[in-house]
Design an enzyme around this catalytic site. Structure first.
Site, PDB file in Angstrom:
ATOM      1  N   ASP A 125      63.412  21.872  26.309  1.00  0.00           N
ATOM      2  CA  ASP A 125      63.438  21.909  24.847  1.00  0.00           C
ATOM      3  C   ASP A 125      63.461  20.482  24.330  1.00  0.00           C
ATOM      4  OD1 ASP A 125      63.819  22.834  22.101  1.00  0.00           O
ATOM      5  OD2 ASP A 125      64.627  24.668  22.956  1.00  0.00           O
ATOM      6  N   GLU A 136      62.846  32.210  20.156  1.00  0.00           N
ATOM      7  CA  GLU A 136      64.010  31.358  20.432  1.00  0.00           C
ATOM      8  C   GLU A 136      64.711  30.962  19.150  1.00  0.00           C
ATOM      9  OE1 GLU A 136      66.121  27.431  21.126  1.00  0.00           O
ATOM     10  OE2 GLU A 136      64.564  27.989  19.684  1.00  0.00           O
ATOM     11  N   GLU A 137      63.929  30.677  18.118  1.00  0.00           N
ATOM     12  CA  GLU A 137      64.501  30.176  16.865  1.00  0.00           C
ATOM     13  C   GLU A 137      65.312  31.224  16.108  1.00  0.00           C
ATOM     14  OE1 GLU A 137      64.635  27.193  16.115  1.00  0.00           O
ATOM     15  OE2 GLU A 137      62.903  26.111  16.891  1.00  0.00           O
ATOM     16  N   HIS A 165      63.178  20.081  12.976  1.00  0.00           N
ATOM     17  CA  HIS A 165      63.044  21.169  12.001  1.00  0.00           C
ATOM     18  C   HIS A 165      62.521  20.682  10.652  1.00  0.00           C
ATOM     19  CE1 HIS A 165      65.443  24.700  13.934  1.00  0.00           C
ATOM     20  NE2 HIS A 165      64.663  24.070  14.805  1.00  0.00           N
ATOM     21  N   ASP A 209      58.976  21.068  18.210  1.00  0.00           N
ATOM     22  CA  ASP A 209      60.062  21.902  18.708  1.00  0.00           C
ATOM     23  C   ASP A 209      59.556  23.340  18.706  1.00  0.00           C
ATOM     24  OD1 ASP A 209      62.380  23.340  19.185  1.00  0.00           O
ATOM     25  OD2 ASP A 209      63.382  22.737  17.334  1.00  0.00           O
TER      26      ASP A 209
END
Length: 351
Positions: free
Chosen positions: A231, A208-209, A315, A176
Site C-alpha cells: 500500500d 479496501e477503502e 486522498h 493510493d
C-alpha cells in the site's frame, strides 16, 4: 507494457469502491503473460497465480494491493438540476470544492463542484470549511434532462489525469493504491527472472477503502502461508513530522507493529540489506489500516507483512509517488519471495 504505462492506464481509469470492474480486462490482459492462471472471484478480486518450482510443501505466498479508489456518489437531484452527492471512502471536503468531475451515468457527464460564493456568505461562514452537503455538482442540465442520464447511486470521479513531474515523480488521483498494483506487476516481471519454490498469488483487491472487504474474502480463499500487503504511506513534506513520514525516493517503508510477523519482517530486512535495496521503517503500533489487517485476522490467522510506498497528499486528486520507490519495492518483494523455501519456512514462522 512498461510499468509506468500500466500505472498511467490504471490511474486514468476510474475504479471507485464497488465499481472496480473497469480495471478487470486491463489487469488480466497485463498479468496473464507472466502468470500460470488468472481469474476473478465472486467479489471482484483479480487473483493471478505464478507457480513455484519443486514446491513440495505447497507453500503459498499472497501479495495484495487494492485497485479501488475513493470517489463520490449521487445522492439527490435538485429540481433545478444540481446534483447533491456524498463520498465513498475517506474524502476531505476541503480538497474537492472547485474540482472538475465526471458523473458516470448512462453516459459520462462532465461537471464542476460549486458552492455559495464567498461574497454571499454570512460572517460566521467565511472562516469555516464548506461541508460536503453544502456543495453541488453542476453539469449544465435541468432536472428533466438530467434524470434521463443520471440515477441516484451513480458514481462520480474527480477528473484528473496522470501526469509526469520532474525526475522520477508522477502525480495522479488514486495512486493510493494503483501504485501498489503497478508494484505487483513489476514484481511479477522481476520474479520471472528468478527461481522460487513457493506458489505466488498476486491479488488486486476490491473495496479496501470501504472496509478491506476484498482482502478478507481473497485471503480466505487462498489461505496463504504468508500474506503481504502493498500500500502507500505518508510521504514527507515540510509540515509533517519526520517520525511519521517516509522520504520519497528512498525505498519502501517496512512496517513494524502488531499487525506484522516479527520473524518475517526480520527476514525482509535482511533480504533488503543483502541486495542493497533501500528501505525505511514505518512504525504502526496498531492495525495498519491496509489490506494487511484483513489478511492477518483471516481464518486462524495469517503471518503478515506490509510494505508502504511513500506517497504525498494522500486522498487528494494530486497524489505524488516516485517511480523509483515502485521499482525498489517490487525488487524487494521478488527477492524476498525467492528466498522462501521448503526448508526455511517453518523456522521463519516461529515466534
Amino acid at each position: 507494457m512498461s510499468t509506468n504505462d500500466f500505472l498511467e492506464t490504471l490511474c486514468n481509469t476510474h475504479s471507485i469502491s464497488g465499481n472496480e470492474f473497469n480495471l478487470k480486462e486491463i489487469i488480466i490482459s497485463t498479468f496473464k503473460n507472466y502468470t500460470d492462471n488468472i481469474f476473478t472471484d465472486d467479489l471482484g478480486n483479480i487473483i493471478a497465480l505464478k507457480k513455484g518450482y519443486n514446491n513440495e510443501k505447497n507453500i503459498k505466498v499472497m501479495l495484495a494491493a487494492h485497485m479501488d479508489e475513493i470517489g463520490l456518489i449521487v445522492k439527490y437531484i435538485e429540481e433545478n438540476g444540481f446534483i447533491r452527492f456524498t463520498s465513498i471512502g475517506g474524502i476531505d471536503p476541503r480538497t474537492i470544492l472547485g474540482q472538475e468531475v465526471i458523473v458516470h451515468g448512462k453516459k459520462d457527464l462532465f461537471g464542476v463542484i460549486g458552492s455559495k460564493p464567498p461574497h454571499l456568505q454570512e460572517k460566521d461562514e467565511i472562516d469555516k470549511a464548506i461541508k460536503m452537503e453544502d456543495m453541488i455538482i453542476d453539469v449544465g442540465l435541468n432536472k428533466e434532462q438530467l434524470v434521463n442520464l443520471v440515477n441516484i447511486g451513480d458514481v462520480i470521479s474527480i477528473k484528473r489525469n496522470f501526469k509526469v513531474l520532474q525526475g522520477n515523480r508522477v502525480t495522479a488521483r488514486a495512486l493510493d493504491d494503483k501504485a501498489g498494483v503497478a508494484t505487483i506487476y513489476e514484481c511479477i516481471k522481476e520474479l520471472s527472472k528468478l527461481y522460487h519454490e513457493c506458489d505466488v498469488y498476486f491479488v488486486a483487491t476490491v473495496q479496501e477503502e470501504v472496509g478491506l472487504r476484498g482482502a478478507f474474502t481473497s485471503t480466505y480463499r487462498i489461505n496463504p502461508d504468508i500474506g503481504i500487503a502493498i500500500d502507500v504511506g505518508f510521504g514527507s513534506t515540510p509540515e509533517l513530522s519526520k517520525a511519521e513520514t517516509l522520504d520519497m525516493g528512498k525505498g519502501p517503508g517496512i512496517t513494524i507493529g502488531g499487525n506484522i510477523h516479527p520473524g518475517l519482517r526480520e527476514k525482509l530486512v535482511n533480504v533488503a540489506k543483502e541486495y542493497n535495496i533501500p528501505f525505511q521503517y514505518e512504525v504502526t503500533p496498531g492495525p495498519t489500516g491496509t489490506d494487511g489487517r484483513a489478511i492477518q485476522i483471516t481464518r486462524e490467522g495469517i503471518p503478515t507483512l506490509c510494505l508502504s510506498i511513500p506517497l504525498r497528499y494522500m486522498h487528494t486528486s494530486v497524489e505524488v509517488v516516485d517511480t523509483l520507490d515502485i521499482k525498489n519495492t517490487a525488487k524487494l518483494l521478488a527477492f524476498f519471495v525467492s528466498s522462501i523455501t521448503n526448508e526455511n519456512l517453518e523456522g521463519l514462522l516461529c515466534y
